[in-house]
Design a protein around this motif. Structure first.
Motif, PDB file in Angstrom:
ATOM      1  N   ALA A 183      31.938   5.785   7.081  1.00 56.31           N
ATOM      2  CA  ALA A 183      30.773   6.521   6.587  1.00 56.31           C
ATOM      3  C   ALA A 183      30.798   6.640   5.065  1.00 56.31           C
ATOM      4  CB  ALA A 183      30.715   7.899   7.231  1.00 56.31           C
ATOM      5  N   VAL A 184      31.979   6.882   4.481  1.00 57.89           N
ATOM      6  CA  VAL A 184      32.074   6.944   3.018  1.00 57.89           C
ATOM      7  C   VAL A 184      31.731   5.581   2.422  1.00 57.89           C
ATOM      8  CG1 VAL A 184      33.603   7.348   1.052  1.00 57.89           C
ATOM      9  CG2 VAL A 184      33.766   8.816   3.063  1.00 57.89           C
ATOM     10  N   GLY A 185      32.211   4.509   3.052  1.00 56.55           N
ATOM     11  CA  GLY A 185      31.858   3.169   2.589  1.00 56.55           C
ATOM     12  C   GLY A 185      30.357   2.922   2.680  1.00 56.55           C
ATOM     13  N   ALA A 186      29.713   3.396   3.762  1.00 60.32           N
ATOM     14  CA  ALA A 186      28.266   3.234   3.918  1.00 60.32           C
ATOM     15  C   ALA A 186      27.512   4.021   2.850  1.00 60.32           C
ATOM     16  CB  ALA A 186      27.837   3.682   5.316  1.00 60.32           C
ATOM     17  N   MET A 187      28.030   5.211   2.496  1.00 60.87           N
ATOM     18  CA  MET A 187      27.409   5.988   1.414  1.00 60.87           C
ATOM     19  C   MET A 187      27.524   5.245   0.083  1.00 60.87           C
ATOM     20  SD  MET A 187      28.810   9.774   2.473  1.00 60.87           S
ATOM     21  CE  MET A 187      28.331  10.468   0.912  1.00 60.87           C
ATOM     22  N   LEU A 188      28.680   4.612  -0.150  1.00 60.02           N
ATOM     23  CA  LEU A 188      28.875   3.842  -1.377  1.00 60.02           C
ATOM     24  C   LEU A 188      27.932   2.632  -1.389  1.00 60.02           C
ATOM     25  CD1 LEU A 188      30.505   3.628  -3.974  1.00 60.02           C
ATOM     26  CD2 LEU A 188      32.277   2.397  -2.709  1.00 60.02           C
ATOM     27  N   TYR A 189      27.771   1.999  -0.235  1.00 61.75           N
ATOM     28  CA  TYR A 189      26.814   0.890  -0.075  1.00 61.75           C
ATOM     29  C   TYR A 189      25.407   1.365  -0.449  1.00 61.75           C
ATOM     30  CZ  TYR A 189      24.316  -2.882   2.480  1.00 61.75           C
ATOM     31  OH  TYR A 189      23.508  -3.935   2.835  1.00 61.75           O
ATOM     32  N   HIS A 190      25.006   2.524   0.091  1.00 56.15           N
ATOM     33  CA  HIS A 190      23.680   3.085  -0.183  1.00 56.15           C
ATOM     34  C   HIS A 190      23.515   3.383  -1.672  1.00 56.15           C
ATOM     35  CE1 HIS A 190      20.410   6.187   1.174  1.00 56.15           C
ATOM     36  NE2 HIS A 190      20.014   5.447   0.158  1.00 56.15           N
ATOM     37  N   LEU A 191      24.532   3.963  -2.278  1.00 54.23           N
ATOM     38  CA  LEU A 191      24.456   4.329  -3.686  1.00 54.23           C
ATOM     39  C   LEU A 191      24.279   3.095  -4.567  1.00 54.23           C
ATOM     40  CD1 LEU A 191      26.554   6.969  -5.518  1.00 54.23           C
ATOM     41  CD2 LEU A 191      26.458   4.685  -6.461  1.00 54.23           C
ATOM     42  N   LEU A 192      25.014   2.026  -4.271  1.00 50.98           N
ATOM     43  CA  LEU A 192      24.988   0.839  -5.123  1.00 50.98           C
ATOM     44  C   LEU A 192      23.740  -0.012  -4.893  1.00 50.98           C
ATOM     45  CD1 LEU A 192      28.750  -0.153  -4.817  1.00 50.98           C
ATOM     46  CD2 LEU A 192      27.628   0.848  -6.813  1.00 50.98           C
ATOM     47  N   PRO A 230      27.267  -6.594  11.389  1.00 50.36           N
ATOM     48  CA  PRO A 230      27.335  -5.898  10.107  1.00 50.36           C
ATOM     49  C   PRO A 230      25.996  -5.919   9.391  1.00 50.36           C
ATOM     50  CG  PRO A 230      28.316  -8.068   9.904  1.00 50.36           C
ATOM     51  CD  PRO A 230      28.001  -7.878  11.361  1.00 50.36           C
ATOM     52  N   PRO A 231      25.812  -5.030   8.407  1.00 47.86           N
ATOM     53  CA  PRO A 231      24.566  -5.027   7.635  1.00 47.86           C
ATOM     54  C   PRO A 231      24.516  -6.215   6.677  1.00 47.86           C
ATOM     55  CG  PRO A 231      26.110  -3.482   6.686  1.00 47.86           C
ATOM     56  CD  PRO A 231      26.756  -4.001   7.938  1.00 47.86           C
ATOM     57  N   VAL A 232      23.378  -6.349   5.982  1.00 47.03           N
ATOM     58  CA  VAL A 232      23.257  -7.389   4.958  1.00 47.03           C
ATOM     59  C   VAL A 232      24.344  -7.159   3.915  1.00 47.03           C
ATOM     60  CG1 VAL A 232      21.767  -8.352   3.160  1.00 47.03           C
ATOM     61  CG2 VAL A 232      20.785  -7.554   5.336  1.00 47.03           C
ATOM     62  N   PRO A 233      25.115  -8.202   3.551  1.00 50.39           N
ATOM     63  CA  PRO A 233      26.185  -8.003   2.561  1.00 50.39           C
ATOM     64  C   PRO A 233      25.653  -7.368   1.286  1.00 50.39           C
ATOM     65  CG  PRO A 233      26.365 -10.168   3.569  1.00 50.39           C
ATOM     66  CD  PRO A 233      25.077  -9.588   4.059  1.00 50.39           C
ATOM     67  N   LEU A 234      26.427  -6.452   0.747  1.00 49.46           N
ATOM     68  CA  LEU A 234      26.023  -5.724  -0.454  1.00 49.46           C
ATOM     69  C   LEU A 234      25.788  -6.678  -1.622  1.00 49.46           C
ATOM     70  CD1 LEU A 234      25.552  -3.094  -1.993  1.00 49.46           C
ATOM     71  CD2 LEU A 234      28.027  -2.891  -2.298  1.00 49.46           C
ATOM     72  N   ALA A 235      26.573  -7.743  -1.723  1.00 47.09           N
ATOM     73  CA  ALA A 235      26.435  -8.691  -2.832  1.00 47.09           C
ATOM     74  C   ALA A 235      25.073  -9.382  -2.802  1.00 47.09           C
ATOM     75  CB  ALA A 235      27.552  -9.723  -2.785  1.00 47.09           C
ATOM     76  N   ARG A 236      24.476  -9.553  -1.606  1.00 44.94           N
ATOM     77  CA  ARG A 236      23.156 -10.189  -1.509  1.00 44.94           C
ATOM     78  C   ARG A 236      22.053  -9.205  -1.859  1.00 44.94           C
ATOM     79  NH1 ARG A 236      22.939 -12.802   4.308  1.00 44.94           N
ATOM     80  NH2 ARG A 236      20.705 -12.560   3.839  1.00 44.94           N
ATOM     81  N   LEU A 269      34.846  -3.625  -6.515  1.00 47.53           N
ATOM     82  CA  LEU A 269      34.095  -2.562  -5.853  1.00 47.53           C
ATOM     83  C   LEU A 269      33.460  -3.076  -4.563  1.00 47.53           C
ATOM     84  CD1 LEU A 269      33.327   0.370  -6.050  1.00 47.53           C
ATOM     85  CD2 LEU A 269      31.349  -0.245  -7.434  1.00 47.53           C
ATOM     86  N   LEU A 270      32.995  -4.330  -4.578  1.00 48.03           N
ATOM     87  CA  LEU A 270      32.491  -4.947  -3.340  1.00 48.03           C
ATOM     88  C   LEU A 270      33.587  -4.990  -2.280  1.00 48.03           C
ATOM     89  CD1 LEU A 270      30.413  -7.972  -4.710  1.00 48.03           C
ATOM     90  CD2 LEU A 270      29.510  -5.957  -3.536  1.00 48.03           C
ATOM     91  N   ALA A 271      34.808  -5.302  -2.712  1.00 49.69           N
ATOM     92  CA  ALA A 271      35.928  -5.372  -1.767  1.00 49.69           C
ATOM     93  C   ALA A 271      36.219  -4.007  -1.156  1.00 49.69           C
ATOM     94  CB  ALA A 271      37.168  -5.918  -2.470  1.00 49.69           C
ATOM     95  N   ILE A 272      36.088  -2.944  -1.958  1.00 48.93           N
ATOM     96  CA  ILE A 272      36.319  -1.585  -1.438  1.00 48.93           C
ATOM     97  C   ILE A 272      35.293  -1.266  -0.357  1.00 48.93           C
ATOM     98  CG2 ILE A 272      36.221   0.861  -2.032  1.00 48.93           C
ATOM     99  CD1 ILE A 272      37.405   0.165  -4.750  1.00 48.93           C
ATOM    100  N   VAL A 273      34.016  -1.587  -0.618  1.00 49.40           N
ATOM    101  CA  VAL A 273      32.962  -1.330   0.374  1.00 49.40           C
ATOM    102  C   VAL A 273      33.219  -2.146   1.639  1.00 49.40           C
ATOM    103  CG1 VAL A 273      30.498  -1.515   0.854  1.00 49.40           C
ATOM    104  CG2 VAL A 273      31.268  -0.765  -1.402  1.00 49.40           C
ATOM    105  N   ASP A 274      33.558  -3.429   1.481  1.00 49.63           N
ATOM    106  CA  ASP A 274      33.796  -4.286   2.648  1.00 49.63           C
ATOM    107  C   ASP A 274      34.965  -3.781   3.486  1.00 49.63           C
ATOM    108  OD1 ASP A 274      31.711  -5.878   1.895  1.00 49.63           O
ATOM    109  OD2 ASP A 274      32.952  -7.406   0.914  1.00 49.63           O
ATOM    110  N   LYS A 275      36.042  -3.342   2.833  1.00 49.60           N
ATOM    111  CA  LYS A 275      37.213  -2.853   3.581  1.00 49.60           C
ATOM    112  C   LYS A 275      36.896  -1.534   4.291  1.00 49.60           C
ATOM    113  CE  LYS A 275      42.167  -1.784   3.076  1.00 49.60           C
ATOM    114  NZ  LYS A 275      42.613  -2.757   4.074  1.00 49.60           N
ATOM    115  N   ALA A 276      36.169  -0.657   3.610  1.00 47.73           N
ATOM    116  CA  ALA A 276      35.823   0.623   4.235  1.00 47.73           C
ATOM    117  C   ALA A 276      34.892   0.425   5.424  1.00 47.73           C
ATOM    118  CB  ALA A 276      35.185   1.550   3.203  1.00 47.73           C
TER     119      ALA A 276
END
Length: 784
Positions: free
Chosen positions: A232-241, A262-268, A277-284
């Motif tokens: 959930a914290v990773g998803a919040m970080l995804y939303h923020l970025l 999984p959702p659409v990759p954050l990098a896309r 930071l992308l790696a942190i979101v992906d791992k979380a």
């Protein structure tokens, strides 16, 4: 120790809403609504008694399920004491039976509102500090074996001064508890799909949580642990970025998408997000729980490393990335070396003229290298500055919990930090809240302290079977004596040469402070709760369980019983000269005991309480020198003042709860009383007027749980001193009156007195010395 009730962090059995105390609605003045959901609402209100703004959370859905969830939220949140978790002040019921919570009012907006503002990536990246604060709060909760299960931007408040607070713990769960509904719902289970996820819908039904931020195992109804919060914290970080949640749409649709993949990759979605930071979101947000961070602590540590410009554990750096980082960090030196090599090659090939041309090129390279070096230093300085700003933010949030912890953060500021005006403000705030020098040595709770006549030495008695002597100047300590059982009392002779120690092992020990020689007084057949030297130092008065009071001749070791009746002397409070005592019996009778002759005079018709346990908990009686006035508090909320000479009794209805503590001023002009709900009152006994009425958040039994308050009776202002991790069992002003010492359940002795320097260097030194003095490693004592 039978006389001291155990301090429990939670009820022995699950609570229900009916067990919450009924609260008078007049206690709170509501000024408006903050938010409302399907089952409850949050109101802005003023706590009339405590004179502070609060947030009142009321339950609108009166079903058993909703009430149980509401009470669980109150109990779990009350246990979590962290700067980023909103504290619960009170849980109760209105006269209608509807339960409510009174919580700290945090002024600000939800993180969901902050994220909704149109921003570019450059403006969103600084907001990562809020997600870091959430991760740190969850790291603390996970350490306490509690998971939130409904983390989302709407459940995070961002204050006006940068503070970040996690709210709404209604779906929280204790991992060690054996509860029903360990998972959510089975795949395909019924959910309430009305409304959009972007409107922060919490799905009610079998699936608990908010679909857009829940991991697949939670959406599938499987058991969850700390890694669900990590997701959930990773998803919040995804939303923020990215500016949008990982999944969007109606709740049912989102649940299906979460289960499918999984959702659409954050990098896309967002270009330019740093790779680490992308790696942190992906791992979380890893689909497989084994691939995620094991708890929020590891996630928070990686976020801290990213914000400090360090390598993060989640990202696997390629050789090229490591080489680029190395070149960026050492660009100047590498440029100069390349230029020098170019000069040597050109000189050997083209001759003197080419050498001259190479020299010119070298000069140009040098200028460019110096420019690059300047940029690298600027980037490094920016990272250090950002880390220092985070440290300041951590120091500010730590003030509420423990001012000493705030100073610990300030101590870690970089050597290049220059904004000492900000440091001074935080340090001054810490000093105003109370900075304590922690003297650590006892292994269990400290129940009693006593000063030497010169005020330079403090003696403490502990349940770890020892009595220790503390040098209040140097902070060192040593074990004076060790008993076979818990030590409940220590007293110092008028000349300061001897101490008396007593407790659970049914012995009274007289110890020579200088030599350590021990003399044991034989006679007590029950545990001794007090042993006090007479004013001339030639005698001793001891008090045992079940109402036995003895007077000892220290020259001969003989004793005589002054009282042996539990109906009379179960609990006593003595005058400083040990000539008289106010005594209460197991059935609440109030008496005056002459400690020289043993004569007992009873207050006719006065019954303090019929609850033996309550009588043993607090000092419910008080007496002035000479025994001309005796006061007592009762379980009916009344305080009674008795004049033994005339038999006159005055009664004051100052409280609505059991009176746990009463005091009389030495001149007999003022009566101080406190009750189990935290209310403290001072009454003028000459004209009968009420002079003071304030309180603690919790029951007052001598002093409050975990905090000490120093009241100015003239202005009704209080200084709240925090830091003890448990009940504060004794507190005494220093003999010179410039501070005081408190002790308690956490086994620490805290010395409260400090002065804040004015200059930056002095302030840095003061912070470092205060932190050092509060460090257990710096306060180790010696044993004989």
């Amino acid at each position: 120790m039978p006389a001291r009730p155990a301090v429990r962090s939670e009820p022995a059995a699950p609570w229900t809403a009916e067990q919450l105390p009924e609260i008078d609605p007049a206690r709170y003045v509501v000024s408006g609504q903050i938010a409302q959901g399907g089952i409850g609402r949050v109101m802005r209100a003023e706590d009339v008694q405590m004179k502070r703004p609060v947030a009142l959370k009321e339950l609108l859905d009166r079903s058993r399920h909703a009430e149980d969830r509401f009470v669980r939220e109150a109990l779990l949140t009350a246990r979590l004491q962290h700067p980023a978790i909103v504290p619960v002040y009170e849980a109760g019921r209105w006269p209608t039976g509807a339960p409510f919570l009174a919580m700290k009012l945090v002024a600000g907006r939800s993180l969901a509102e902050v994220v909704e503002e149109p921003r570019g990536l450059a403006e969103r990246l600084p907001l990562v500090t809020h997600v870091l604060a959430v991760a740190q709060a969850m790291a603390y909760a996970h350490a306490e074996r509690i998971i939130h299960r409904d983390l989302k931007p709407a459940n995070v408040l961002v204050g006006d001064f940068g503070e970040t607070v996690v709210i709404d713990w209604g779906l929280a769960k204790e991992l060690t508890a054996d509860e029903e509904g360990r998972g959510s719902a089975p795949p395909g289970g019924e959910v309430d799909a009305e409304g959009k996820v972007r409107e922060a819908l919490t799905v009610m039904g079998s699936v608990v949580g908010t679909p857009a931020y829940m991991p697949p195992e939670q959406a599938a109804g499987l058991p969850v642990d700390e890694r669900a919060d990590v997701y959930a914290v990773g998803a919040m970080l995804y939303h923020l970025l990215s500016g949008a949640p990982p999944y969007e749409g109606m709740a049912g649709k989102v649940l299906r998408e979460v289960l499918q993949g999984p959702p659409v990759p954050l990098a896309r979605r967002t270009r330019g997000v740093p790779e680490d930071l992308l790696a942190i979101v992906d791992k979380a947000m890893a689909r497989d729980t084994e691939d995620r961070y094991p708890s929020a602590r590891e996630l928070a540590e990686d976020l801290e490393r990213f914000l400090a410009g360090q390598l993060v554990g989640a990202h696997r750096y390629s050789r090229r990335e490591l080489l680029v980082r190395f070149v960026r960090r050492h660009r100047g030196a590498l440029s100069v070396a390349a230029g020098a090599l170019l000069v040597l090659v050109a000189g050997g090939t083209y001759g003197v003229l080419r050498v001259m041309a190479a020299r010119d090129r070298e000069a140009g390279e040098r200028r460019r290298a110096e420019s690059a070096l300047g940029l690298a230093e600027e980037a490094r300085g920016s990272a250090v500055m950002r880390a220092d700003q985070l440290i300041l933010a951590q120091a500010r949030t730590a003030l509420e919990k423990d001012p000493n912890e705030a100073l610990g953060w300030l101590r870690s500021l970089s050597p290049s930090f220059e904004d000492w005006a900000a440091v001074r403000r935080i340090a001054a705030d810490a000093e105003g809240r109370g900075v304590a020098r922690k003297l650590r040595g006892h292994e269990k709770l400290v129940s009693k302290i006593a000063y030497a006549p010169d005020g330079k030495t403090l003696f403490s008695a502990s349940d770890d079977h020892t009595v220790r002597a503390w040098d209040l100047v140097g902070g060192k300590h040593r074990v004076i004596t060790a008993l076979e059982g818990e030590v409940w009392w220590v007293d110092v002779s008028p000349d300061g040469r001897r101490i008396a120690a007593a407790g659970q092992d049914r012995e009274i020990r007289i110890v020579d402070v200088e030599s350590g020689a021990v003399r044991t007084l034989l006679g007590p057949v029950e545990a001794v709760v007090r042993a006090m030297f007479t004013a001339d130092g030639q005698g001793l008065v001891s008090f045992e369980f079940y109402g036995v009071v003895r007077r000892w001749d220290l020259a001969t070791g003989e004793n005589r019983r002054l009282c042996s009746d539990p109906e009379t002397c179960s609990k006593v409070v003595v005058t400083p000269d040990l000539r008289h005592a106010a005594a209460t019996g197991v059935q609440g009778a109030l008496s005056l005991l002459d400690l020289e002759t043993g004569v007992v005079q009873r207050a006719a018709g006065v019954r303090v309480s019929t609850d033996e346990l309550r009588l043993m908990v607090g000092s419910v009686a008080a007496i002035v020198p000479g025994g001309r006035l005796v006061a007592a508090g009762g379980d009916d909320g009344r305080t009674r003042v008795w004049e033994p000479e005339t038999g006159k009794v005055r009664t004051f209805k100052d409280h609505e709860a059991f009176v746990t503590r009463v005091l009389l001023s030495a001149d007999g002009r003022r009566l101080v009383s406190a009750d189990e709900r935290g209310l403290l009152r001072v009454r003028d006994l000459e004209d009968g007027t009420l002079k003071f009425s304030r309180g603690h958040e919790g029951s007052v039994v001598g002093v409050a749980l975990g905090t000490v308050r120093v009241w100015d009776l003239a202005t009704a202002q209080a200084q709240v001193l925090r830091g003890h991790a448990g009940a504060v069992l004794d507190a005494r002003f220093l003999p010179e009156g410039r501070g005081f010492v408190s002790v308690g359940q956490d086994g620490t002795v805290r010395l409260w007195r400090d002065a804040l320097p004015r200059d930056a260097e002095g302030l840095r030194a003061w912070i470092a010395e205060t932190v050092r003095a509060a460090d257990p490693e710096e306060a180790e004592g010696t044993t004989p």
